[in-house]
Motif scaffolding. Structure first.
Motif, PDB file in Angstrom:
ATOM      1  N   ASP A 170      28.010 -10.234 -15.829  1.00 39.34           N
ATOM      2  CA  ASP A 170      28.039 -11.280 -17.066  1.00 39.34           C
ATOM      3  C   ASP A 170      29.689 -10.891 -17.757  1.00 39.34           C
ATOM      4  O   ASP A 170      30.367 -10.092 -17.485  1.00 39.34           O
ATOM      5  CB  ASP A 170      27.216 -10.655 -18.253  1.00 39.34           C
ATOM      6  CG  ASP A 170      25.712 -10.886 -17.854  1.00 39.34           C
ATOM      7  OD1 ASP A 170      25.455 -11.595 -17.164  1.00 39.34           O
ATOM      8  OD2 ASP A 170      24.849 -10.136 -18.220  1.00 39.34           O
ATOM      9  N   ASN A 195      27.966 -16.558  -7.583  1.00 46.44           N
ATOM     10  CA  ASN A 195      27.501 -17.025  -8.880  1.00 46.44           C
ATOM     11  C   ASN A 195      28.042 -16.231 -10.208  1.00 46.44           C
ATOM     12  O   ASN A 195      28.631 -15.008  -9.568  1.00 46.44           O
ATOM     13  CB  ASN A 195      25.996 -16.955  -9.006  1.00 46.44           C
ATOM     14  CG  ASN A 195      25.155 -17.867  -8.011  1.00 46.44           C
ATOM     15  OD1 ASN A 195      25.640 -18.946  -7.731  1.00 46.44           O
ATOM     16  ND2 ASN A 195      24.356 -17.151  -7.112  1.00 46.44           N
ATOM     17  N   SER A 208      25.816 -14.584 -17.525  1.00 46.13           N
ATOM     18  CA  SER A 208      26.017 -15.156 -18.809  1.00 46.13           C
ATOM     19  C   SER A 208      27.254 -14.683 -19.622  1.00 46.13           C
ATOM     20  O   SER A 208      28.149 -13.949 -19.332  1.00 46.13           O
ATOM     21  CB  SER A 208      24.655 -14.757 -19.652  1.00 46.13           C
ATOM     22  OG  SER A 208      24.934 -13.517 -20.026  1.00 46.13           O
ATOM     23  N   ASN A 235      26.756 -20.990  -9.151  1.00 43.96           N
ATOM     24  CA  ASN A 235      26.101 -21.378 -10.424  1.00 43.96           C
ATOM     25  C   ASN A 235      26.566 -20.304 -11.692  1.00 43.96           C
ATOM     26  O   ASN A 235      27.133 -19.262 -11.382  1.00 43.96           O
ATOM     27  CB  ASN A 235      24.569 -21.069 -10.440  1.00 43.96           C
ATOM     28  CG  ASN A 235      23.757 -21.812  -9.186  1.00 43.96           C
ATOM     29  OD1 ASN A 235      24.050 -22.920  -8.874  1.00 43.96           O
ATOM     30  ND2 ASN A 235      23.067 -21.088  -8.579  1.00 43.96           N
ATOM     31  N   GLY A 253      25.968 -19.135 -15.568  1.00 43.62           N
ATOM     32  CA  GLY A 253      24.562 -18.639 -16.672  1.00 43.62           C
ATOM     33  C   GLY A 253      25.053 -19.032 -17.911  1.00 43.62           C
ATOM     34  O   GLY A 253      25.795 -19.953 -18.058  1.00 43.62           O
ATOM     35  N   PRO A 254      24.145 -18.988 -18.973  1.00 49.23           N
ATOM     36  CA  PRO A 254      24.127 -19.369 -20.032  1.00 49.23           C
ATOM     37  C   PRO A 254      25.329 -19.091 -20.921  1.00 49.23           C
ATOM     38  O   PRO A 254      25.884 -17.804 -20.690  1.00 49.23           O
ATOM     39  CB  PRO A 254      22.871 -18.798 -20.875  1.00 49.23           C
ATOM     40  CG  PRO A 254      22.292 -17.708 -20.131  1.00 49.23           C
ATOM     41  CD  PRO A 254      22.839 -17.875 -18.887  1.00 49.23           C
ATOM     42  N   ASP A 268      25.321 -25.322 -10.422  1.00 52.20           N
ATOM     43  CA  ASP A 268      24.664 -25.426 -11.538  1.00 52.20           C
ATOM     44  C   ASP A 268      25.099 -24.824 -12.691  1.00 52.20           C
ATOM     45  O   ASP A 268      25.535 -23.521 -12.373  1.00 52.20           O
ATOM     46  CB  ASP A 268      23.083 -25.403 -11.337  1.00 52.20           C
ATOM     47  CG  ASP A 268      22.454 -26.302 -10.106  1.00 52.20           C
ATOM     48  OD1 ASP A 268      23.237 -27.330  -9.848  1.00 52.20           O
ATOM     49  OD2 ASP A 268      21.519 -25.746  -9.850  1.00 52.20           O
ATOM     50  N   ALA A 269      24.713 -25.159 -14.086  1.00 52.92           N
ATOM     51  CA  ALA A 269      24.995 -24.577 -15.350  1.00 52.92           C
ATOM     52  C   ALA A 269      24.124 -24.263 -16.132  1.00 52.92           C
ATOM     53  O   ALA A 269      23.267 -24.960 -16.334  1.00 52.92           O
ATOM     54  CB  ALA A 269      26.624 -25.075 -15.915  1.00 52.92           C
ATOM     55  N   GLY A 270      23.983 -23.019 -16.700  1.00 53.34           N
ATOM     56  CA  GLY A 270      22.986 -22.679 -17.688  1.00 53.34           C
ATOM     57  C   GLY A 270      22.986 -23.557 -18.883  1.00 53.34           C
ATOM     58  O   GLY A 270      23.917 -24.290 -19.267  1.00 53.34           O
ATOM     59  N   THR A 271      22.242 -22.941 -20.126  1.00 49.14           N
ATOM     60  CA  THR A 271      22.085 -23.748 -21.016  1.00 49.14           C
ATOM     61  C   THR A 271      23.160 -23.022 -22.073  1.00 49.14           C
ATOM     62  O   THR A 271      23.916 -22.264 -21.847  1.00 49.14           O
ATOM     63  CB  THR A 271      20.576 -23.467 -21.988  1.00 49.14           C
ATOM     64  OG1 THR A 271      20.579 -23.792 -23.002  1.00 49.14           O
ATOM     65  CG2 THR A 271      20.612 -21.637 -22.221  1.00 49.14           C
ATOM     66  N   GLU A 307      21.512 -27.667 -17.485  1.00 43.50           N
ATOM     67  CA  GLU A 307      20.137 -27.374 -17.903  1.00 43.50           C
ATOM     68  C   GLU A 307      19.909 -28.460 -19.074  1.00 43.50           C
ATOM     69  O   GLU A 307      18.837 -28.982 -19.009  1.00 43.50           O
ATOM     70  CB  GLU A 307      19.895 -26.095 -18.348  1.00 43.50           C
ATOM     71  CG  GLU A 307      18.623 -25.524 -18.782  1.00 43.50           C
ATOM     72  CD  GLU A 307      18.467 -24.354 -18.575  1.00 43.50           C
ATOM     73  OE1 GLU A 307      17.565 -23.884 -19.551  1.00 43.50           O
ATOM     74  OE2 GLU A 307      18.964 -23.492 -17.894  1.00 43.50           O
TER      75      GLU A 307
END
Length: 270
Positions: free
Chosen positions: A129, A152, A155, A171, A173-174, A190-193, A211
């Motif tokens: 993080d 990856n 957050s 990927n 995190g948020p 991919d990407a988080g919120t 997301e």
């Protein structure tokens, strides 16, 4: 070259801010061995934790062979040279660095590249993080430099980012790019919120799935390619969103059209 090999594992966190080309510069093997570290609340010497080999007079190149997950602050404030870590490493790697290069053939813990001002950090595994982010409560984010993560990222990465480049092959995190004012982020998967929440400048590129889009972003157009660096472009097509409008932001969020068919409803607003 200086080669450090861990001789034991510690159950306590270790502060080893001295492991830096700037500190090792022009020192003898004995002087390096006597540098101060902290194991828990005990003051120790670097030689208590590492076997130290000096293979040449070039003390600006440091190699660590082995996992050092408990060791914090490696490369703190470095301005030159190179650190190679063949294993996992602890928190605050490369904090406030302004030059040089750090390569990690493993994973890193939180706050890697925090308040970075220049140089390059390359992580062959995953990052924890707060990648490139300041301490909680601080608004001094990454100013310059480049971070590459082959795996990856956790957050709250790139919080308060002002400049520089972050490339993530995996990927994210948020809350990536929270209150970002400049710089470039490319997320390969991919990407988080809450991506780009409260951002006011710079750009974030998502080549995978997102997301969700913050409701305070508005769609502008569709673009075929996006420039990441002078010699690097991400191939789309991408939906281009502007925001964060709640902060009168002018940042740009590029999201893969192919990987996000759920966003096709936005096309009627273009």
């Amino acid at each position: 070259m200086i080669v450090l090999t861990p001789i034991k594992k510690s159950q306590y966190p270790i502060i080893a801010q001295c492991i830096s080309p700037d500190v090792f510069k022009e020192k003898t093997k004995e002087e390096i061995a006597n540098l101060t570290i902290w194991i828990g609340n005990k003051k120790r010497q670097l030689s208590d934790l590492f076997k130290i080999d000096k293979t040449s007079d070039d003390t600006l190149n440091i190699t660590i062979n082995g996992d050092v997950e408990k060791v914090k602050r490696i490369g703190w404030g470095m301005t030159q040279g190179e650190i190679i870590i063949n294993g996992n490493t602890g928190m605050h790697l490369g904090k406030k660095m302004s030059g040089g290069k750090i390569v990690v053939n493993g994973n890193t813990e939180g706050w890697t590249g925090s308040q970075m001002k220049g140089g390059l950090i390359e992580i062959r595994g995953d990052a924890g993080d707060y990648l490139g982010s300041p301490y909680r409560g601080s608004t001094v984010g990454m100013k310059k430099g480049k971070i590459i993560v082959h795996g990856n990222v956790g957050s709250d990465a790139a919080v308060f980012m002002k400049s520089g480049v972050i490339k993530i092959h995996g990927n994210a995190g948020p809350f990536m790019g929270f209150r970002k004012t400049g710089g470039v982020i490319h997320i390969g998967k991919d990407a988080g919120t809450r991506l780009g929440a409260c951002m006011t400048g710079g750009k974030i590129v998502v080549s995978g799935k997102l997301e969700n889009i913050m409701p305070t972003f508005t769609i502008e157009r569709i673009k075929k390619k996006v420039k990441i660096e002078a010699d690097d472009k991400a191939v789309g097509p991408f939906y281009v969103f502007l925001g964060d409008l709640a902060e009168s932001g002018k940042g740009k969020l590029f999201v893969s059209k192919e990987k996000n068919p759920q966003l096709s409803t936005y096309e009627r607003f273009i």
